[in-house]
Design an enzyme around this catalytic site. Structure first.
Site, PDB file in Angstrom:
ATOM      1  N   SER A 220       5.249   0.095   6.454  1.00 24.03           N
ATOM      2  CA  SER A 220       5.436  -0.865   7.553  1.00 24.03           C
ATOM      3  C   SER A 220       6.713  -0.567   8.323  1.00 24.03           C
ATOM      4  O   SER A 220       7.748  -0.273   7.730  1.00 24.03           O
ATOM      5  CB  SER A 220       5.499  -2.292   7.003  1.00 24.03           C
ATOM      6  OG  SER A 220       5.860  -3.189   8.049  1.00 24.03           O
TER       7      SER A 220
ATOM      8  N   TYR B 203       3.872   4.127  23.863  1.00 26.41           N
ATOM      9  CA  TYR B 203       4.647   4.312  22.642  1.00 26.41           C
ATOM     10  C   TYR B 203       6.013   4.853  23.047  1.00 26.41           C
ATOM     11  O   TYR B 203       6.099   5.934  23.619  1.00 26.41           O
ATOM     12  CB  TYR B 203       3.915   5.303  21.733  1.00 26.41           C
ATOM     13  CG  TYR B 203       4.487   5.478  20.345  1.00 26.41           C
ATOM     14  CD1 TYR B 203       3.964   4.764  19.272  1.00 26.41           C
ATOM     15  CD2 TYR B 203       5.519   6.380  20.103  1.00 26.41           C
ATOM     16  CE1 TYR B 203       4.471   4.944  17.988  1.00 26.41           C
ATOM     17  CE2 TYR B 203       6.029   6.554  18.816  1.00 26.41           C
ATOM     18  CZ  TYR B 203       5.497   5.832  17.769  1.00 26.41           C
ATOM     19  OH  TYR B 203       5.986   6.004  16.499  1.00 26.41           O
TER      20      TYR B 203
ATOM     21  N   GLY C  11      -4.797 -13.008   2.192  1.00 31.06           N
ATOM     22  CA  GLY C  11      -5.344 -12.537   0.932  1.00 31.06           C
ATOM     23  C   GLY C  11      -5.056 -11.065   0.777  1.00 31.06           C
ATOM     24  O   GLY C  11      -4.372 -10.462   1.616  1.00 31.06           O
ATOM     25  N   VAL C  12      -5.579 -10.505  -0.300  1.00 29.74           N
ATOM     26  CA  VAL C  12      -5.387  -9.088  -0.585  1.00 29.74           C
ATOM     27  C   VAL C  12      -6.723  -8.389  -0.350  1.00 29.74           C
ATOM     28  O   VAL C  12      -7.737  -8.755  -0.955  1.00 29.74           O
ATOM     29  CB  VAL C  12      -4.929  -8.882  -2.048  1.00 29.74           C
ATOM     30  CG1 VAL C  12      -4.689  -7.401  -2.319  1.00 29.74           C
ATOM     31  CG2 VAL C  12      -3.695  -9.712  -2.347  1.00 29.74           C
ATOM     32  N   ILE C  13      -6.726  -7.405   0.517  1.00 22.46           N
ATOM     33  CA  ILE C  13      -7.950  -6.642   0.792  1.00 22.46           C
ATOM     34  C   ILE C  13      -8.201  -5.730  -0.406  1.00 22.46           C
ATOM     35  O   ILE C  13      -7.365  -4.902  -0.756  1.00 22.46           O
ATOM     36  CB  ILE C  13      -7.784  -5.822   2.088  1.00 22.46           C
ATOM     37  CG1 ILE C  13      -7.681  -6.775   3.293  1.00 22.46           C
ATOM     38  CG2 ILE C  13      -8.946  -4.848   2.260  1.00 22.46           C
ATOM     39  CD1 ILE C  13      -7.213  -6.109   4.579  1.00 22.46           C
TER      40      ILE C  13
ATOM     41  N   GLY D 181       0.845  -1.196   0.000  1.00 25.57           N
ATOM     42  CA  GLY D 181       0.000   0.000   0.000  1.00 25.57           C
ATOM     43  C   GLY D 181       0.877   1.242   0.000  1.00 25.57           C
ATOM     44  O   GLY D 181       1.419   1.639  -1.017  1.00 25.57           O
TER      45      GLY D 181
ATOM     46  N   GLU E  90      -2.504  -8.944   7.635  1.00 25.61           N
ATOM     47  CA  GLU E  90      -1.232  -8.471   7.068  1.00 25.61           C
ATOM     48  C   GLU E  90      -0.877  -9.113   5.731  1.00 25.61           C
ATOM     49  O   GLU E  90       0.292  -9.418   5.460  1.00 25.61           O
ATOM     50  CB  GLU E  90      -0.093  -8.682   8.091  1.00 25.61           C
ATOM     51  CG  GLU E  90      -0.358  -7.926   9.396  1.00 25.61           C
ATOM     52  CD  GLU E  90       0.842  -7.847  10.328  1.00 25.61           C
ATOM     53  OE1 GLU E  90       1.952  -8.240   9.932  1.00 25.61           O
ATOM     54  OE2 GLU E  90       0.661  -7.385  11.467  1.00 25.61           O
ATOM     55  N   GLY E  91      -1.876  -9.322   4.916  1.00 25.29           N
ATOM     56  CA  GLY E  91      -1.607  -9.852   3.587  1.00 25.29           C
ATOM     57  C   GLY E  91      -1.309 -11.331   3.547  1.00 25.29           C
ATOM     58  O   GLY E  91      -1.056 -11.890   2.472  1.00 25.29           O
ATOM     59  N   ALA E  92      -1.360 -11.995   4.691  1.00 23.22           N
ATOM     60  CA  ALA E  92      -1.018 -13.419   4.723  1.00 23.22           C
ATOM     61  C   ALA E  92      -2.195 -14.322   4.344  1.00 23.22           C
ATOM     62  O   ALA E  92      -2.009 -15.488   4.018  1.00 23.22           O
ATOM     63  CB  ALA E  92      -0.504 -13.807   6.108  1.00 23.22           C
TER      64      ALA E  92
END
Lengths: 530, 530
Positions: free
Chosen positions: A134, A449, A262-264, A130, A258-260
């Site tokens: 990351s 954070y 499929g592809v959104i 995208g 996280e793409g593992a």
């Protein structure tokens, strides 16, 4: 415009550090200038692509033409890894071990399916890409024969239902583009993470992003009402109602995958009217502990500001709560802890919430610091990654990590992670400055954070790796989650597996095997490869 | 105390219908008294259990003694099916085709694991049993050799963290017991479904229950922060933080799994301070459409009442919005639509929300109806299932079904389901009264809850089945979900499979095969058997 290949964001926005800061880094942390000149893009030596002409032809057929399949060096380098500090340090040294063989740009769901078929036929793995932002190794699969599936052509607003207040967005839409499209109809998504300028809708969903206004607008995974997922085995469509008792929530299985899996290819989100009013201000607390109690009261009993943040003493002292102000001489030096509260909504609602929140904050020991810190925070809210580039340029190391826990565990988690980072880096000869803030609150807990700055030392990645691992161990031991909003990627995977437990991971691997039997999708990201 | 075996709830609370209502049913719907006398528990003829002594011995060893393994007729009958109207009609006729072979009562997580091992060794399926209140066939597996795993001994409050506002509850806790335990610490869960008096924490989680105060306290699946699941392959523990970006949300894979993936052995929930104030009142709208718009405005722009309900014209006319008042002569006969608004919280907060909500409701055309309708609703909020028993006793048929959709689809869904029910039952010779209310609202949509009353006719189950199927088809065609809060069970399974789609279902089956490779858990519930 493309993101800077070896740093963050728009090159025009880069700003060198003021001399005062460079001096502070030298005196405080022993930061010395880099001795090696940075490489240019043209200096990077790439291995020749191993993908053959038949595969390239099949990919071109899948995406409507060879102009949408790129194998040039620049495209491949620009799709190598993400934007963690180790990612930047590696690419600056010319390390392109994780380079894709090709970059493929589909125009829609069916083309994504076709790409997956072509990749299966030619033994190529697929990394959905995208914004490329990351910071957890989510774009560095454990296979060298892979293509980057860049979703930038899928950047439309497909539908908007003003009655239901829902919109269907394509995954390659960057957040500012999405906001602009929605604003044309009087709506906002309200998702403003630090990666806002570059990150995409699909990435937000895939990695469970959370924005700086999450107290008011919710996390991205709370905004998602429906998803379409393209997998090697076909399509999953979810989301016929805002909530349902029809079985497990498949949306929540796709979110964070996280793409593992499929592809959104599309995301249905809830949208809200553009706020009439936006107002940010500062509050001071004597200690982090006092401020944490105040944030907890607002999160539990309300009223809930739209933005609610609290920097610890160190972050407040350094002024990182307002990155733009660093070195300007106004913010640094303040004692105690700075909190930022923000209110967005109708004029009536923001005024009411602000008044009641002020009473709570005062009751908790807070002192109003006026609008200036709030406005300064808002102005610099996306600046920190630019600041990191400037720090790296002068020989400093700067990285962040984040976690979350239930409220009662927050103090112990805070101390454990700080100690782990400080001890490890000090032992390595690069004693760090460790800063922390809370930027996301819930009724039952909060995020933490951390920002770490140190000298780079001999080999900054080699220095950082054990410190990051020690922080991960501290997170698990102190009862936190391995990521609140950055995701798992490859960097957190081994600790994620321990957090989710062997049987939980095994259930997810069963899902992956069903949807991606050949293991083409982001191999080694999120889940271990077989 | 045990629930009535052939009806709902506490037998002492049963109340016959007033003569005026019986007359109305006769005149309006042609309801005539039942001609066959009801069977007593002692009249039910059971097949002898097929479970052998070795299996019983293994089960007894798993749960610490044979006193916790029951094979007597009463125990088995009391664990036969749930509480849908067809369930009640079948058991009243002595149909015990779905009777368990034995009832097993474990005392904790490890005993549940031991029961699963014993069942695997002896080829017995397992149906987790909480309050036994399923209305979707969730307790009627597609295997005759099964045991009911009754969780009533697991009814403790295991932990309470007042700082994080979390509590760990055992699955067999009934809702009133859970509320009493939490009230001892000054907290409430805030989950008040119609099944409140009988249903359990584990059941709420397994079937994604939603309570009458969901506008304020959220759905049960939104209250859950962590779950422990005992499966034939081991244990899954989830929930280290309120929210996380560490992969797909495993909690949301367990919620709604209806016992098909494992047995929920503990649930960590968010808790809230007991409200200072509880206030319910009525509002009148000229039409359902007008009322829907008002509810949508409150759900989207606030302020959000804690309880927010709206009955359509028919339900308002009949007075079912306040079951206790039916036949009392006061409520029935009112025109338009009755809405109930409720506020729970601090005195200041409830007053503020009430005042602002009143302005919105007035602006939307509502007229305040005062406290009486609200108080009457609150008094009768758990009465409807008792009313159903009384209706069945006089020869009427009464059943409910529910769905949810995005706001823009709500009007079409409402009409489609009403039409499907009315047409099908009218064609069958038992024209119904179809009533509807909205009882759960979200920013992006709402639930619709239908109540159907008709004459029983020759064979009420045979009359109802095609009407229910027609309603299911209408739900899918009009864009609704097959269940908003009742769940899937066996009754909704075939439509659920279409809603989730073949690949989505296939992914869930992959999870089931991993966790329950021998298919012991609730076979045929939620997911089709192989």
């Amino acid at each position: 415009m493309d993101m800077l290949w070896n740093g963050w964001g728009d090159p025009a926005k880069a700003a060198p550090l003021p001399d005062s800061v460079t001096g502070l880094l030298r005196d405080l942390l022993g930061v010395t200038p880099r001795s090696t000149p940075a490489l240019g893009l043209e200096d990077i030596r790439l291995p020749a692509p191993t993908v053959g002409p038949a595969a390239l032809k099949a990919l071109a057929a899948a995406v409507g033409g060879e102009e949408h399949v790129r194998t040039d060096a620049e495209s491949r380098i620009r799709h190598t890894r993400g934007k963690s500090t180790p990612d930047l340090l590696r690419i600056r040294e010319g390390d392109v071990a994780d380079v894709p063989q090709a970059v493929v740009l589909p125009a829609g769901h069916d083309e994504v399916l076709a790409v997956l078929r072509a990749c299966a036929a030619h033994g190529l793995a697929v990394v959905p890409f995208g914004g490329g932002t990351s910071v957890v190794g989510g774009l560095a699969p454990q296979r060298s024969a892979f293509v980057a599936l860049d979703l930038r052509r899928m950047n439309g607003l497909l539908d908007l239902d003003p009655v239901s207040r829902t919109a269907v967005l394509q995954p390659g839409l960057r957040a500012p583009e999405a906001e602009a499209l929605l604003a044309g109809h009087g709506f906002t998504l309200g998702h403003f993470p630090q990666s806002f300028e570059w990150a995409t809708i699909g990435g937000f969903a895939a990695a469970r992003s959370s924005g700086q206004a999450s107290a008011g607008y919710g996390r991205f995974d709370e905004m998602v009402l429906g998803l379409t997922l393209a997998t090697p085995e076909g399509t999953i469509e979810t989301g016929r109602a805002p909530r349902s008792a029809a079985g497990p929530d498949l949306r929540q299985l796709i979110l964070g995958s996280e793409g593992a899996f499929g592809v959104i290819t599309s995301v249905t989100v809830r949208i809200r009217p553009l706020p009439e009013t936006r107002l940010y201000e500062g509050w001071r607390f004597g200690s982090f502990e006092e401020g944490v109690t105040a944030l907890r009261r607002l999160a539990q009993d309300g009223p809930r500001p739209t933005v609610l943040r609290l920097s610890d003493e160190t972050e407040t002292l350094i002024g990182l709560a307002q990155p733009d102000a660093i070195g300007a001489g106004s913010a640094p030096g303040d004692a105690g802890c700075l909190a930022i509260t923000g209110y967005e909504g109708t004029a009536e609602d923001t005024a009411h919430r602000r008044e009641r929140a002020a009473a709570v904050l005062t009751d908790c020991g807070g002192t109003p610091a006026g609008a200036e810190p709030g406005e300064r925070w808002a102005h610099g809210r996306y600046s920190a990654p630019y600041l990191r580039d400037a720090l790296l340029d002068v020989g400093a190391f700067a990285e962040t990590l984040e976690t979350a826990a239930f409220w009662s565990r927050v103090p112990g988690l805070y101390t454990a992670v700080r100690t782990a980072l400080t001890d490890t880096l000090t032992r390595a000869g690069t004693p760090p400055l460790v800063m922390c803030h809370i930027s996301h609150v819930y009724e039952n807990g909060a995020s933490l954070y951390f920002t770490v700055v140190s000298a780079q030392g001999e080999d900054p990645v080699a220095h950082w790796t054990p410190a990051k691992h020690a922080a991960n161990e501290a997170v698990l031991a102190a009862g936190g989650t391995i990521s609140h909003h950055h995701g798992v990627g490859t960097d957190h995977r081994d600790w994620y597996v321990r957090e989710a437990g062997p049987l939980g991971v095994s259930a997810l691997r069963a899902v992956k095997r069903r949807l991606d039997p050949e293991g083409l999708l982001n191999p080694g990201v999120l889940l271990p490869t077989d």
